[in-house]
Write a protein that holds these residues in place. Sequence first.
Motif, short mmCIF file in Angstrom:
data_model
loop_
_atom_site.label_atom_id
_atom_site.label_comp_id
_atom_site.label_asym_id
_atom_site.label_seq_id
_atom_site.Cartn_x
_atom_site.Cartn_y
_atom_site.Cartn_z
N ASN A 161 25.77 23.19 30.69
CA ASN A 161 25.95 21.86 30.08
C ASN A 161 24.76 21.47 29.19
O ASN A 161 24.95 20.90 28.12
CB ASN A 161 26.16 20.81 31.17
CG ASN A 161 27.55 20.89 31.77
OD1 ASN A 161 28.52 21.14 31.08
ND2 ASN A 161 27.64 20.70 33.07
N SER B 118 17.39 12.94 27.79
CA SER B 118 18.55 12.12 28.09
C SER B 118 19.24 12.56 29.37
O SER B 118 20.10 11.87 29.90
CB SER B 118 19.54 12.16 26.92
OG SER B 118 20.28 13.34 26.97
N MET B 119 18.86 13.73 29.85
CA MET B 119 19.44 14.23 31.10
C MET B 119 18.93 13.40 32.28
O MET B 119 19.63 13.21 33.26
CB MET B 119 19.04 15.68 31.26
CG MET B 119 19.76 16.38 32.36
SD MET B 119 19.65 18.12 32.07
CE MET B 119 21.05 18.67 32.96
N SER C 122 15.75 12.56 35.24
CA SER C 122 14.96 13.37 36.16
C SER C 122 15.86 14.14 37.13
O SER C 122 16.79 13.58 37.70
CB SER C 122 14.02 12.47 36.95
OG SER C 122 13.55 13.16 38.09
N LEU C 123 15.55 15.41 37.31
CA LEU C 123 16.35 16.23 38.21
C LEU C 123 15.80 16.24 39.63
O LEU C 123 16.32 16.93 40.51
CB LEU C 123 16.42 17.67 37.69
CG LEU C 123 17.13 17.85 36.35
CD1 LEU C 123 17.06 19.29 35.89
CD2 LEU C 123 18.58 17.42 36.46
N LEU D 78 18.24 15.43 42.45
CA LEU D 78 19.15 16.54 42.75
C LEU D 78 18.43 17.62 43.54
O LEU D 78 18.98 18.18 44.50
CB LEU D 78 19.69 17.14 41.46
CG LEU D 78 20.92 16.49 40.83
CD1 LEU D 78 21.23 17.12 39.50
CD2 LEU D 78 22.12 16.63 41.76
N GLY E 138 31.06 18.68 33.28
CA GLY E 138 29.92 17.77 33.24
C GLY E 138 29.61 17.13 31.90
O GLY E 138 29.67 15.90 31.76
N TYR E 139 29.31 17.96 30.91
CA TYR E 139 28.93 17.41 29.61
C TYR E 139 30.11 16.70 28.94
O TYR E 139 29.95 15.71 28.24
CB TYR E 139 28.38 18.53 28.72
CG TYR E 139 27.93 18.08 27.36
CD1 TYR E 139 27.04 17.02 27.23
CD2 TYR E 139 28.38 18.71 26.21
CE1 TYR E 139 26.62 16.59 25.99
CE2 TYR E 139 27.97 18.30 24.95
CZ TYR E 139 27.08 17.23 24.84
OH TYR E 139 26.68 16.82 23.60
N TYR F 128 30.31 13.32 30.46
CA TYR F 128 29.20 12.54 29.91
C TYR F 128 29.57 11.98 28.53
O TYR F 128 29.39 10.80 28.24
CB TYR F 128 27.97 13.45 29.82
CG TYR F 128 26.87 12.95 28.94
CD1 TYR F 128 25.90 12.09 29.45
CD2 TYR F 128 26.77 13.35 27.61
CE1 TYR F 128 24.87 11.63 28.64
CE2 TYR F 128 25.76 12.91 26.80
CZ TYR F 128 24.82 12.04 27.31
OH TYR F 128 23.81 11.59 26.51
N LYS F 129 30.14 12.87 27.68
CA LYS F 129 30.51 12.44 26.34
C LYS F 129 31.63 11.40 26.37
O LYS F 129 31.64 10.45 25.60
CB LYS F 129 30.97 13.67 25.51
CG LYS F 129 29.82 14.47 24.96
CD LYS F 129 30.28 15.43 23.89
CE LYS F 129 31.12 16.54 24.47
NZ LYS F 129 31.33 17.65 23.53
N GLU G 107 24.94 4.89 28.22
CA GLU G 107 24.78 6.32 28.47
C GLU G 107 24.44 6.52 29.94
O GLU G 107 23.43 6.01 30.42
CB GLU G 107 23.66 6.88 27.60
CG GLU G 107 23.44 8.36 27.77
CD GLU G 107 22.13 8.83 27.14
OE1 GLU G 107 21.16 8.04 27.15
OE2 GLU G 107 22.11 9.96 26.66
N LYS H 73 23.07 8.70 32.75
CA LYS H 73 22.19 9.87 32.81
C LYS H 73 22.91 11.02 33.51
O LYS H 73 23.58 10.82 34.53
CB LYS H 73 20.92 9.54 33.61
CG LYS H 73 20.00 8.57 32.89
CD LYS H 73 19.16 9.32 31.88
CE LYS H 73 18.24 8.37 31.12
NZ LYS H 73 18.09 8.77 29.73
N GLU H 74 22.75 12.22 32.96
CA GLU H 74 23.45 13.35 33.55
C GLU H 74 23.01 13.63 34.98
O GLU H 74 23.81 14.05 35.81
CB GLU H 74 23.24 14.60 32.69
CG GLU H 74 24.18 14.62 31.51
CD GLU H 74 23.54 15.24 30.30
OE1 GLU H 74 22.55 14.65 29.81
OE2 GLU H 74 24.02 16.30 29.85
N ALA H 75 21.72 13.40 35.25
CA ALA H 75 21.24 13.63 36.62
C ALA H 75 22.04 12.78 37.62
O ALA H 75 22.42 13.26 38.69
CB ALA H 75 19.75 13.32 36.71
#
Lengths: 219, 116
Positions: free
Chosen positions: A38, A63-64, A66-67, A70, B29-30, B33-34, B45, B47-49
């Motif tokens: 991803n 933009s992801m 902080s991991l 997880l 996932g992505y 997100y989109k 937005e 956050k992906e986390a």
Amino acid sequence: MTDNRPLDQRIRKYIDDAFRDVEPSQQLLDLKEELTSNLREKTLDLCRRGLDEEQAFREAIASMGSLSGLAEEMRSLSRKQSQPGHPAIDAHISNIGLVLGVLLVLFGLFTLTMTYYMDMEPTSVAGTGIFIVIGGPVITYSVLTRETRRKQGMNRLRAFMHAVAVGLLLFGLFSAVTSRYATGEMFIAIGAMMVFFLAGTGLLLYLLLTNPDRSKGCQ
Amino acid sequence: MPGVISNDLIRGHTDTIILNVLRQGDNYGYGIYKRILELSDNQYELKEATLYAAFRRLEQDGFIAGYWGDETQGGRRKYYRITPQGREKYERDCRDWEFAKTILDRLIRGGDENDG
């Protein structure tokens, strides 16, 4: 598509670093693969929108978010799972097994040579080979369940089946030699050997062909 | 991105938002997100986390199910699909949301007419 190798490596390294201190598990591998593909896609998307690779990579990571949350979740998961799995005990068994297996094989070799020079009957000489036949599978099991820096240990049932296969092969040889000396007939030796050897080869081939990848990296 | 929606406000609804996206078709996932960015008209937005943590939670609770796609180039995608339990949860969440919206609106804006 253009060559994305360096970018792929950077992404992989970033993800690897984020989960560096988490014990490896199938779940972790899956999560890392999911995040990697991803993140890669997002970076390429940003590149298409005009950012250069460096900016795109930074932007995608930022933009992801902080991991660490997880990573913490995966850590507590592996702690929970280590109870039934007992990796520490597995490692312990593997160590003891390796020592015992090697000692058994050595003992077999020594008694074999000893009895050979004692001018004993060939049947008895060959009989001492049974220690090697027992030691072989023990070593096989111990080596396969061992976890190394790059590979996870094999699961116990699978390792046990490998050990059985090796045992069958060795026992095939053993029964060939003993029955040859006991009966003096070569065809009986071959016949005795055939049964075990075929079973062992079949099992081993099947296992080798279906072995899952135990390497810890994503590739 | 303007910070008009506080994280506190949205946190309790992450799961429902994901279920809403998956209700309209399997996604990865992505992609999810989109889709969320798109649904918010680029105003929000997630956050992906946060997203991945929610996937894990929803999967464990049986509301969504993950499976690997068969892409060959550039790594496989992990897709998610909503389960029947997930749909039920989504319907429940929607009802709760309608209720909360009405009450919150009264609590935040109401009262003027009674002061007389």
